[in-house]
Design an enzyme around this catalytic site. Structure first.
Site, PDB file in Angstrom:
ATOM      1  N   GLN A  96       0.920  -1.033   0.008  1.00 36.94           N
ATOM      2  CA  GLN A  96      -0.137   0.067  -0.125  1.00 36.94           C
ATOM      3  C   GLN A  96       0.922   1.293   0.041  1.00 36.94           C
ATOM      4  O   GLN A  96       0.452   2.291  -0.020  1.00 36.94           O
ATOM      5  CB  GLN A  96      -0.763   0.063   1.182  1.00 36.94           C
ATOM      6  CG  GLN A  96      -1.702  -1.059   1.441  1.00 36.94           C
ATOM      7  CD  GLN A  96      -2.531  -1.214   2.713  1.00 36.94           C
ATOM      8  OE1 GLN A  96      -3.640  -0.487   2.767  1.00 36.94           O
ATOM      9  NE2 GLN A  96      -1.868  -1.937   3.569  1.00 36.94           N
ATOM     10  N   HIS A 114      -1.379   1.317  -4.460  1.00 34.83           N
ATOM     11  CA  HIS A 114      -1.744   2.694  -4.270  1.00 34.83           C
ATOM     12  C   HIS A 114      -0.787   3.786  -4.943  1.00 34.83           C
ATOM     13  O   HIS A 114      -0.899   4.868  -4.530  1.00 34.83           O
ATOM     14  CB  HIS A 114      -1.763   2.975  -2.761  1.00 34.83           C
ATOM     15  CG  HIS A 114      -2.845   2.462  -1.836  1.00 34.83           C
ATOM     16  ND1 HIS A 114      -2.746   2.485  -0.608  1.00 34.83           N
ATOM     17  CD2 HIS A 114      -4.064   1.729  -2.196  1.00 34.83           C
ATOM     18  CE1 HIS A 114      -3.929   1.918  -0.192  1.00 34.83           C
ATOM     19  NE2 HIS A 114      -4.502   1.383  -1.218  1.00 34.83           N
ATOM     20  N   CYS A 141       4.816  18.112 -19.342  1.00 32.35           N
ATOM     21  CA  CYS A 141       4.482  16.682 -19.633  1.00 32.35           C
ATOM     22  C   CYS A 141       5.501  16.217 -20.775  1.00 32.35           C
ATOM     23  O   CYS A 141       5.306  16.919 -21.867  1.00 32.35           O
ATOM     24  CB  CYS A 141       3.228  16.267 -19.859  1.00 32.35           C
ATOM     25  SG  CYS A 141       2.928  14.737 -20.532  1.00 32.35           S
ATOM     26  N   ASN A 208       2.876  -6.901  13.165  1.00 31.61           N
ATOM     27  CA  ASN A 208       2.499  -5.522  13.421  1.00 31.61           C
ATOM     28  C   ASN A 208       2.864  -4.943  14.656  1.00 31.61           C
ATOM     29  O   ASN A 208       2.922  -5.990  15.615  1.00 31.61           O
ATOM     30  CB  ASN A 208       1.067  -5.385  13.203  1.00 31.61           C
ATOM     31  CG  ASN A 208       0.601  -4.053  12.477  1.00 31.61           C
ATOM     32  OD1 ASN A 208       1.185  -3.749  11.470  1.00 31.61           O
ATOM     33  ND2 ASN A 208      -0.204  -3.347  13.256  1.00 31.61           N
ATOM     34  N   LEU A 209       3.005  -3.704  14.759  1.00 27.56           N
ATOM     35  CA  LEU A 209       3.464  -3.437  16.081  1.00 27.56           C
ATOM     36  C   LEU A 209       2.850  -3.585  17.045  1.00 27.56           C
ATOM     37  O   LEU A 209       2.750  -3.719  18.368  1.00 27.56           O
ATOM     38  CB  LEU A 209       3.622  -1.697  16.106  1.00 27.56           C
ATOM     39  CG  LEU A 209       4.512  -1.086  17.298  1.00 27.56           C
ATOM     40  CD1 LEU A 209       6.035  -1.863  17.370  1.00 27.56           C
ATOM     41  CD2 LEU A 209       4.498   0.273  17.129  1.00 27.56           C
ATOM     42  N   ALA A 226       8.662  -4.433  12.921  1.00 29.89           N
ATOM     43  CA  ALA A 226       8.735  -5.019  11.688  1.00 29.89           C
ATOM     44  C   ALA A 226      10.300  -5.459  11.532  1.00 29.89           C
ATOM     45  O   ALA A 226      10.627  -6.437  11.068  1.00 29.89           O
ATOM     46  CB  ALA A 226       8.338  -4.136  10.456  1.00 29.89           C
TER      47      ALA A 226
HETATM   48  N1  APR Z   1       6.625  -2.104  12.846  1.00 32.16           N
HETATM   49  C1  APR Z   1       5.342  -2.944  12.541  1.00 32.16           C
HETATM   50  N2  APR Z   1       4.132  -2.043  12.343  1.00 32.16           N
HETATM   51  C2  APR Z   1       4.108  -0.850  12.889  1.00 32.16           C
HETATM   52  C3  APR Z   1       5.398  -0.147  13.171  1.00 32.16           C
HETATM   53  C4  APR Z   1       6.687  -1.037  13.122  1.00 32.16           C
HETATM   54  N3  APR Z   1       7.812  -0.361  13.243  1.00 32.16           N
HETATM   55  N4  APR Z   1       5.147   1.182  13.389  1.00 32.16           N
HETATM   56  C5  APR Z   1       3.888   1.093  13.250  1.00 32.16           C
HETATM   57  N5  APR Z   1       3.250   0.017  12.757  1.00 32.16           N
HETATM   58  C6  APR Z   1       1.769  -0.319  12.505  1.00 32.16           C
HETATM   59  C7  APR Z   1       0.927   0.619  13.250  1.00 32.16           C
HETATM   60  O1  APR Z   1       0.572  -0.233  14.652  1.00 32.16           O
HETATM   61  C8  APR Z   1      -0.394   0.498  12.485  1.00 32.16           C
HETATM   62  O2  APR Z   1      -1.118  -0.682  12.857  1.00 32.16           O
HETATM   63  O3  APR Z   1       1.672  -0.071  11.181  1.00 32.16           O
HETATM   64  C9  APR Z   1       0.185   0.562  11.031  1.00 32.16           C
HETATM   65  C10 APR Z   1       0.254   1.506  10.134  1.00 32.16           C
HETATM   66  O4  APR Z   1      -1.188   1.946   9.905  1.00 32.16           O
HETATM   67  P1  APR Z   1      -1.553   3.178   9.240  1.00 32.16           P
HETATM   68  O5  APR Z   1      -1.019   4.357   9.495  1.00 32.16           O
HETATM   69  O6  APR Z   1      -3.129   3.115   8.900  1.00 32.16           O
HETATM   70  O7  APR Z   1      -0.884   2.851   7.704  1.00 32.16           O
HETATM   71  P2  APR Z   1      -1.815   1.851   6.510  1.00 32.16           P
HETATM   72  O8  APR Z   1      -2.305   0.767   7.253  1.00 32.16           O
HETATM   73  O9  APR Z   1      -0.544   1.519   5.470  1.00 32.16           O
HETATM   74  O10 APR Z   1      -2.566   2.876   5.829  1.00 32.16           O
HETATM   75  C11 APR Z   1      -3.314   2.266   4.548  1.00 32.16           C
HETATM   76  O11 APR Z   1      -4.411   4.447   4.024  1.00 32.16           O
HETATM   77  O12 APR Z   1      -4.220   6.598   4.078  1.00 32.16           O
HETATM   78  C12 APR Z   1      -4.306   5.702   3.381  1.00 32.16           C
HETATM   79  O13 APR Z   1      -3.121   5.181   1.198  1.00 32.16           O
HETATM   80  C13 APR Z   1      -2.949   5.482   2.593  1.00 32.16           C
HETATM   81  O14 APR Z   1      -1.759   3.279   2.109  1.00 32.16           O
HETATM   82  C14 APR Z   1      -2.320   4.196   2.948  1.00 32.16           C
HETATM   83  C15 APR Z   1      -3.720   3.520   3.697  1.00 32.16           C
END
Ligand code: APR
Length: 247
Positions: A96, A114, A141, A208-209, A226
């Protein structure tokens, strides 16, 4: 003849959390991007039509941070590239993220569902083009030689994610689905684990964290950074494949 079961294919979904330890902000953490700017203003077609300069400035700053800053792939990106190199079956990373850290770590079978921060798209001739510089209304462009038509090659809310057919086909046939660093709030990515479960053959793991919004849908959830979880999981996955092959 001992029939060795085929190693099966792996699909890995990544989100902003995998790039956090490389120094890039996530979106929904307390210090994330959406705590500072409104999605409606910078990540929707309506926001772009209302105020294109504000949207271009938002992505110009993120593009500069990625292309001129000290942002490097971290051990999690590198571990996924190792998995692709050493796993005896197919590995596909669906990200993403719009950064280029998976590529720079060595992952080649990769889908940016994305879009990509280091590409732009002309609204007239629609071709995505590599672009590391700022965009403004004077940007030309190179294809159709118009100005004022270049926008980030990024999928905004309300727009269609890229390569969904290829992604869904890979989810349907995989034997392992791993979700890394995503909060599970945004569809269609948040629904991939359900698609895999409905296909009925894969093991599903979340790294995930903290447990994501969809954590209960996974067979296994491991929490931590991660950069620690992913190398350990890749090592474990590769060594179990090696043991199976030697049975
Ligand atoms: N290691 C693992 N996981 C982590 C870490 C880390 N060091 N730091 C943060 N996280 C986790 C957070 O706990 C959270 O669950 O990563 C996740 C990030 O979530 P979001 O900020 O919502 O990002 P994402 O899930 O990629 O968002 C999806 O939303 O805004 C749109 O297009 C945008 O691609 C993005 C989509």
């Amino acid at each position: 003849m001992h029939q060795v079961s085929s190693p099966g294919s792996i699909v890995v979904l990544t989100g902003a959390g995998i790039s956090k330890e490389s120094g890039l902000d996530t979106f929904r953490d307390h210090d994330g991007l959406w705590a500072r700017v409104r999605i409606e203003d910078v990540a929707t077609p309506e926001g772009y039509r209302r105020n294109p300069q504000r949207v271009q400035a938002f992505y110009n700053a993120r593009r500069r941070e990625l292309s001129q800053g000290s942002v490097e792939p971290n051990p999690a990106h590198l571990a996924l590239a190792r998995l692709e190199r050493e796993w005896p079956g197919e590995v596909l990373v669906v990200t993403q993220n719009i950064d280029d850290l998976h590529e720079r770590a060595g992952t080649s079978r990769l889908i940016h569902m994305h879009g990509e921060l280091l590409k732009v798209r002309c609204e007239r001739c629609a071709r995505p083009l590599p672009w590391a510089a700022d965009i403004d209304e004077s940007s030309l462009c190179p294809e159709c030689e118009r100005t004022g038509t270049l926008r980030p090659h990024v999928v905004w809310f309300g727009e269609v994610p890229l390569e969904m057919d290829r992604i869904l086909a890979a989810l349907e046939k995989c034997s392992l689905f791993v979700s890394i660093g995503t909060s599970g709030h945004v569809y269609p990515a948040a629904g991939f684990v359900t698609a895999v479960r409905e296909a009925g053959r894969a093991r599903t793991v979340e790294l995930n964290l903290e447990p994501s919004h969809g954590a209960s849908l996974f067979h296994e959830v491991r929490t931590g950074p991660a950069s620690e979880l992913v190398p350990a999981f890749v090592e474990e996955t590769l060594s179990s494949a090696a043991q199976n092959a030697n049975l």
